[in-house]
Scaffold this motif. Structure first.
Motif, PDB file in Angstrom:
ATOM      1  N   ALA A 233       0.945  -1.333   0.008  1.00 24.95           N
ATOM      2  CA  ALA A 233       0.173   0.063   0.052  1.00 24.95           C
ATOM      3  C   ALA A 233       0.807   1.248   0.019  1.00 24.95           C
ATOM      4  N   LYS A 234       1.966   1.169   0.743  1.00 26.57           N
ATOM      5  CA  LYS A 234       2.950   2.472   0.923  1.00 26.57           C
ATOM      6  C   LYS A 234       3.818   2.569  -0.454  1.00 26.57           C
ATOM      7  N   GLY A 235       4.056   1.313  -0.986  1.00 19.68           N
ATOM      8  CA  GLY A 235       5.235   1.331  -2.151  1.00 19.68           C
ATOM      9  C   GLY A 235       6.462   1.656  -1.221  1.00 19.68           C
ATOM     10  N   ARG A 236       6.622   0.624  -0.163  1.00 13.19           N
ATOM     11  CA  ARG A 236       7.584   0.819   0.892  1.00 13.19           C
ATOM     12  C   ARG A 236       8.626  -0.219   0.574  1.00 13.19           C
ATOM     13  N   PRO A 237      10.125   0.082   0.441  1.00 13.07           N
ATOM     14  CA  PRO A 237      10.844  -1.075   0.292  1.00 13.07           C
ATOM     15  C   PRO A 237      10.922  -2.235   1.385  1.00 13.07           C
TER      16      PRO A 237
ATOM     17  N   PRO B  77       3.664   1.887  10.326  1.00 10.60           N
ATOM     18  CA  PRO B  77       4.628   2.735   9.797  1.00 10.60           C
ATOM     19  C   PRO B  77       3.776   4.037   9.629  1.00 10.60           C
ATOM     20  N   SER B  78       4.504   5.199   9.505  1.00  9.20           N
ATOM     21  CA  SER B  78       3.910   6.414   9.225  1.00  9.20           C
ATOM     22  C   SER B  78       2.789   6.178   7.730  1.00  9.20           C
ATOM     23  N   ALA B  79       1.499   6.764   7.857  1.00  5.37           N
ATOM     24  CA  ALA B  79       0.421   6.195   6.722  1.00  5.37           C
ATOM     25  C   ALA B  79       0.850   7.149   5.620  1.00  5.37           C
ATOM     26  N   ASN B  80       1.840   7.470   5.083  1.00  3.34           N
ATOM     27  CA  ASN B  80       1.868   7.928   3.946  1.00  3.34           C
ATOM     28  C   ASN B  80       2.514   7.224   2.909  1.00  3.34           C
ATOM     29  N   VAL B  81       2.366   7.648   1.689  1.00  4.19           N
ATOM     30  CA  VAL B  81       3.039   6.998   0.570  1.00  4.19           C
ATOM     31  C   VAL B  81       4.416   7.132   0.571  1.00  4.19           C
TER      32      VAL B  81
ATOM     33  N   PRO C 252       5.918  13.598   2.780  1.00  2.00           N
ATOM     34  CA  PRO C 252       5.708  13.705   4.313  1.00  2.00           C
ATOM     35  C   PRO C 252       5.031  13.071   5.020  1.00  2.00           C
ATOM     36  N   SER C 253       5.132  12.753   6.057  1.00  2.00           N
ATOM     37  CA  SER C 253       4.240  11.841   7.108  1.00  2.00           C
ATOM     38  C   SER C 253       2.983  12.677   7.273  1.00  2.00           C
ATOM     39  N   PRO C 254       1.848  11.868   7.567  1.00  2.00           N
ATOM     40  CA  PRO C 254       0.608  12.548   7.582  1.00  2.00           C
ATOM     41  C   PRO C 254       0.119  13.180   9.070  1.00  2.00           C
TER      42      PRO C 254
ATOM     43  N   LYS D 142      15.268   8.729   0.467  1.00  2.68           N
ATOM     44  CA  LYS D 142      14.801   9.934   0.338  1.00  2.68           C
ATOM     45  C   LYS D 142      13.481  10.129   1.161  1.00  2.68           C
ATOM     46  N   HIS D 143      13.189  11.201   2.045  1.00  2.00           N
ATOM     47  CA  HIS D 143      12.059  11.091   2.985  1.00  2.00           C
ATOM     48  C   HIS D 143      11.557  12.616   2.913  1.00  2.00           C
ATOM     49  N   TYR D 144      10.170  12.584   3.322  1.00  2.00           N
ATOM     50  CA  TYR D 144       9.659  13.861   3.526  1.00  2.00           C
ATOM     51  C   TYR D 144       9.668  14.912   2.271  1.00  2.00           C
TER      52      TYR D 144
HETATM   53 MG    MG Z   1       7.601   7.195   7.951  1.00  2.00          MG
END
Ligand code: MG
Ligand code: TXA
Length: 361
Positions: free
Chosen positions: A67-71, A154-158, A162-164, A248-250
């Motif tokens: 859902a997040k496209g997280r590694p 995890p934080s509920a962002n793609v 940036p974190s929601p 790469k974040h936020y």
């Molecule tokens: Mg996060």
């Protein structure tokens, strides 16, 4: 329920409002039921919104990554609601870890322990350690208790965004990809929890947050700070111990630059560069504080808070970055903040968002 849209599998996401001062138990029970059955529910915590799934269910945890496209090598934090959870999820609980948990839980502190065999590797990104946090937000806390499970979140962002800090941000990123979003209003702190690895003799801060170095040292004495916290991702020799900190974040879509120097010089430099970019036809956003707001003459100027209370800056940071995104801002110029207390966490996130692009003036 699933429907096919544009040839892609799209889910119907149920969005519900819950008031943390007067929790609707039937809605909370419904959310808990989804989690117990392996589904995904986004919920507010005191730091940022989290995307929850059953932390001991391998398939459920995998859905979070999708859902997040997280590694998949980036581990999840497991959220608990009582100290029994700490016993069950860890293989060893060092004295300093227990002291920190007793001092700051429930609250915005995540601790890294050696994991027990109950925790699947899909939750820990293949690591032998597990990140654990007991949140203080009443909706988060009651959701864990009602579901009777440990919630990986995890934080509920793609991934990369940036974190929601409010439900609208979660809807923007995850509507149609998860089962439910609980709207509990704007979060309190606005930056993710402090992470401390307590598996080494001298514990190490892997991510700065609301719980500061001073607060931690008052409880357990010396802590170290992971070198990667303030060095650029460009530095290949420094591998962050929290795998997530290497990504790469936020990052806003616009090009973000931090200006550092005396308040007067910063205002002058930002006004000058803003003028230049406007002349070229770009959309320019400026991140100001209440103290400096009147001195910016052009561009889209937004105040994130007051320098008299750094909590207001922390709370406003991610929201302002998202707002500039939705307004199609090409260049964002921001002031910098003192690098102590909560400022350490603010600057850590800001530097990452800017890809470490800082102008000293
Ligand atoms: Mg996060
Ligand atoms: O405030 C928070 O911590 C929020 C709320 C929802 O609780 N959660 C959050 O999760 O920020 P996430 O996944 O966005 O960030 C978790 C960070 C990542 O950088 C990850 O690499 C690190 O924690 N982490 C998780 N488990 C770890 C472990 N076993 N060892 C080292 N780092 C770990």
């Amino acid at each position: 329920m699933k429907q096919i849209e544009n040839g892609q599998d799209k889910m119907k996401t149920k969005i519900v409002k819950i008031d943390s001062n007067n929790i609707d138990t039937s809605l909370l029970t419904e959310a808990a039921g989804i989690l117990k059955n392996g589904g995904l529910v986004a919920f507010p915590t005191e730091t940022v919104y989290g995307l929850g799934a059953d932390g001991l269910n391998e398939e459920a945890a995998k859905k979070i990554y999708a859902a997040k496209g997280r590694p998949s090598d980036n581990p999840l934090i497991v959220h608990i609601a009582d100290f029994h959870g700490l016993e069950e999820l860890t293989r060893e609980c060092p004295d300093k870890g227990r002291k920190l948990a007793e001092a700051f839980w429930p609250g915005p502190l995540t601790l890294i322990f050696k994991k027990s065999s109950k925790v699947p590797l899909s939750t820990t990104g293949g690591l032998d350690t597990v990140a654990i946090r007991m949140p203080s937000h009443l909706i988060a806390y009651e959701l864990i208790r009602t579901s009777g499970i440990y919630i990986a979140a995890p934080s509920a962002n793609v991934s990369g965004r940036p974190s929601p800090t409010k439900a609208e941000h979660v809807i923007e990123d995850l509507d149609g990809k998860i089962d439910m979003i609980i709207d509990g209003g704007k979060v309190n702190i606005g930056l993710e929890s402090t992470i401390v690895d307590v598996t080494s003799k001298i514990p190490v801060i892997l991510r700065p947050g609301y719980i500061t170095v001073d607060m931690i040292e008052k409880v357990i004495g010396r802590v170290d700070i992971d070198k990667a916290v303030f060095s650029g991702i460009q530095d290949a020799n420094i591998r962050p111990k929290a795998p997530g900190m290497k990504y790469k974040h936020y990052a806003p879509k616009g090009d973000l630059t931090i200006y550092e120097g005396s308040s007067e010089n910063v205002v002058k430099a930002i006004n000058k560069i803003t003028e230049e970019k406007l002349l070229l036809g770009y959309r320019v956003g400026i991140i100001a504080t209440e103290e400096t707001f009147p001195y910016y003459k052009k561009g889209n100027v937004k105040t994130i808070g007051t320098r008299k209370d750094e909590n207001t800056i922390a709370r406003g940071l991610f929201e302002v970055l998202r707002d500039f995104d939705s307004e199609g801002t090409d260049y964002i110029f921001t002031e910098s903040f003192d690098n102590n207390h909560l400022g350490q966490a603010i600057m850590n996130r800001l530097l990452k968002a800017a890809g470490y692009h800082i102008e000293k003036v």
